[in-house]
Design an enzyme around this catalytic site. Structure first.
Site, PDB file in Angstrom:
ATOM      1  N   THR A  24       0.819  -1.211   0.000  1.00 25.06           N
ATOM      2  CA  THR A  24       0.000   0.000   0.000  1.00 25.06           C
ATOM      3  C   THR A  24       0.854   1.263   0.000  1.00 25.06           C
ATOM      4  OG1 THR A  24      -1.609   1.258   1.340  1.00 25.06           O
ATOM      5  CG2 THR A  24      -0.107  -0.179   2.511  1.00 25.06           C
ATOM      6  N   ASP A  25       0.264   2.365  -0.465  1.00 24.40           N
ATOM      7  CA  ASP A  25       0.951   3.657  -0.397  1.00 24.40           C
ATOM      8  C   ASP A  25       1.008   4.206   1.027  1.00 24.40           C
ATOM      9  OD1 ASP A  25      -1.736   4.324  -0.131  1.00 24.40           O
ATOM     10  OD2 ASP A  25      -1.757   5.789  -1.757  1.00 24.40           O
ATOM     11  N   GLU A  26       0.210   3.644   1.926  1.00 26.91           N
ATOM     12  CA  GLU A  26       0.156   4.177   3.291  1.00 26.91           C
ATOM     13  C   GLU A  26       1.462   3.984   4.051  1.00 26.91           C
ATOM     14  OE1 GLU A  26      -3.467   3.655   5.524  1.00 26.91           O
ATOM     15  OE2 GLU A  26      -4.550   3.079   3.712  1.00 26.91           O
ATOM     16  N   TYR A  41      -1.955  -0.337  11.025  1.00 26.08           N
ATOM     17  CA  TYR A  41      -2.068  -1.021   9.735  1.00 26.08           C
ATOM     18  C   TYR A  41      -0.868  -0.719   8.848  1.00 26.08           C
ATOM     19  CZ  TYR A  41      -3.213  -1.384   4.802  1.00 26.08           C
ATOM     20  OH  TYR A  41      -3.148  -1.633   3.458  1.00 26.08           O
ATOM     21  N   LYS A  69       2.213  -3.175   7.417  1.00 21.82           N
ATOM     22  CA  LYS A  69       2.505  -3.381   5.997  1.00 21.82           C
ATOM     23  C   LYS A  69       3.931  -2.940   5.668  1.00 21.82           C
ATOM     24  CE  LYS A  69       0.405  -4.679   3.009  1.00 21.82           C
ATOM     25  NZ  LYS A  69       0.312  -6.058   2.456  1.00 21.82           N
TER      26      LYS A  69
END
Length: 356
Positions: free
Chosen positions: A133-135, A159, A163
C-alpha cells in the site's frame, strides 16, 4: 503451470483471480483464511471451474503452505493476504501484527524452502509478488510531490506500520537469500466486491438505506483512487516483466478529497437510483469526529511503472466510479449477504464513538 494466490477471496484478490482466469487457463491455487472481508461469494462464477482450487487456510500455517507448494509446484506466489482497514487496526492492532508481519514472515519462509529445492531453470523463472500500500510512506502536505519508490517509509497507523514491516521482510529475503521478489505499492482501490466498511461502498450502502453518510473531520483528506481492475492489470504486468527486487508504485492519477468522493457518489445515485422523496442524497451527509492520526494526503507517482513496464490505468475516475456505483445497484443480494451481524456490530462500535 499454476500460480498460488494468497488472500484471493478478498476484495483485490478476488478481482485478480477473476481477471486472471478470464485471460488465462493457468491454474490458480487460492489460499484464503476467510476472515470477515474474505467472501467466497465473490468467486461464485468459478464454481465447477477446474482451473480454480480454493483452499481455506492461513498464510501463517507453514505446513499447509509447504504442502500446497510441493503438491502444485507453482511458478509464482502472489501475496494479497492482509488485514487492511486502518480503523480496525486502531481498535485492535494485534491481528494486523499477526497477519501482516508474522504471517508474511512464515509465508516467506515456506516459499524460500520451496524455491531453494527447485532446479536452476525453475528458480530463475520463479517469482514472489508482494502486494502492498501507499500508506507505508506516511502523509503528504497538500503541495508536496507524490510518493515515488524512493520515498522514505513513515507509517502512521498500526495497519500501515505492519505493511511497512512486511515490505521490509520481502526486501530482506531478496537481498539476503536471493529470493526473486517483486513489490507493488498501490493507492486507494475501489470497484466491485469492495467490503462496505471502506468509504465508497459505505456511502453507497448507507445512502440507499436512508442512513447518515459519515464524513471524517472536514472531509478534505486527499487520496489517489485506482480502479481495482486497473490494479489487477498492473500486477499482471509486474509479474510478467518486473525487475527482480524492485518496487513499483501503482496509482490511478486521480487525487480527490473524501468529500469530493461522497458528492460524486451522491450525484450518481441521484441519477441512477433517485430517492423516493426526490431529495438529493447529499442531505444525508453527516460530519463526524475524525479518526486518530488520520493522514491528510496520499498521492502516488506511477511514472516508473509507466516508463519501465508500459502500464497505465485504463479507467478515469469518472468511468470507474460510474461502473462501481452501477455494480452495487445491480448486486444488492451480494450487499445484503455481506452485511452480517458481526459487520454491523463493528460499524456500530466505530461510528457510535464519533460525535456527529
Amino acid at each position: 503451470m499454476a500460480i498460488l494466490v494468497t488472500g484471493g477471496a478478498g476484495f483485490i484478490g478476488s478481482n485478480f483471480v477473476l481477471d486472471w482466469l478470464a485471460q488465462s487457463d493457468e491454474m490458480v491455487i487460492n489460499l484464503d483464511k476467510l476472515t470477515y472481508a474474505g467472501n467466497l461469494e465473490n468467486l461464485a462464477s468459478l464454481d465447477g471451474d477446474t482451473r480454480h482450487l480454493f483452499v481455506h487456510g492461513d498464510i501463517g500455517d507453514s505446513a499447509l503452505v509447504a504442502g500446497l507448494l510441493v503438491e502444485h509446484q507453482p511458478r509464482a506466489v502472489l501475496n494479497f493476504a492482509a488485514e487492511s482497514h486502518v480503523d480496525r487496526s486502531i481498535h485492535g492492532p494485534e491481528e494486523f501484527i499477526k497477519t501482516n508481519i508474522v504471517g508474511t514472515f512464515q509465508l516467506l519462509e515456506a516459499v524460500r524452502a520451496y524455491w531453494s529445492g527447485l532446479d536452476l531453470d525453475r528458480q530463475k523463472a520463479f517469482r514472489f509478488l508482494h502486494v502492498s500500500t501507499d500508506e507505508v510512506y506516511g502523509s503528504l502536505d497538500k503541495d508536496e510531490p507524490a510518493f515515488t519508490e524512493q520515498h522514505q517509509y513513515e507509517p502512521n497507523s498500526p495497519y500501515s506500520a505492519s505493511k511497512a514491516a512486511s515490505d521490509h521482510l520481502v526486501r530482506a529475503y531478496h537481498h539476503t537469500y536471493g529470493l526473486p521478489v517483486l513489490t507493488t505499492n498501490c493507492s486507494n482501490n475501489y470497484g466491485p466486491y469492495h467490503f462496505p466498511e471502506k468509504l465508497i461502498p459505505l456511502m453507497i450502502v448507507n445512502a440507499l438505506a436512508g442512513k447518515a453518510l459519515p464524513v471524517y473531520g472536514d472531509g478534505q483528506q486527499i487520496r489517489d483512487w485506482l480502479y481495482v481492475k486497473d490494479h489487477c492489470s498492473a500486477i499482471r504486468r509486474v509479474l510478467e516483466a518486473g525487475e527482480l527486487g524492485e518496487t513499483y508504485n501503482v496509482g490511478g492519477w486521480n487525487e480527490k478529497t473524501n468529500l469530493e468522493i461522497v458528492h460524486t457518489v451522491c450525484a450518481l445515485l441521484d441519477e441512477l437510483r433517485p430517492r423516493a422523496d426526490g431529495q438529493p442524497y447529499q442531505q444525508q451527509i453527516a460530519y463526524v469526529t475524525d479518526r486518530p492520526g488520520h493522514d491528510r494526503r496520499y498521492a502516488i507517482d506511477a511514472t516508473k511503472i509507466a516508463e519501465d513496464l508500459g502500464w497505465k490505468p485504463s479507467e478515469t475516475f469518472e468511468t470507474g466510479i460510474r461502473k462501481t456505483v452501477q455494480w452495487y445497484l445491480n448486486n444488492q443480494d451480494w450487499v445484503a449477504n455481506v452485511l452480517s451481524g458481526s459487520y454491523r456490530e463493528w460499524l456500530e462500535k466505530n461510528y457510535s464513538e464519533r460525535q456527529i
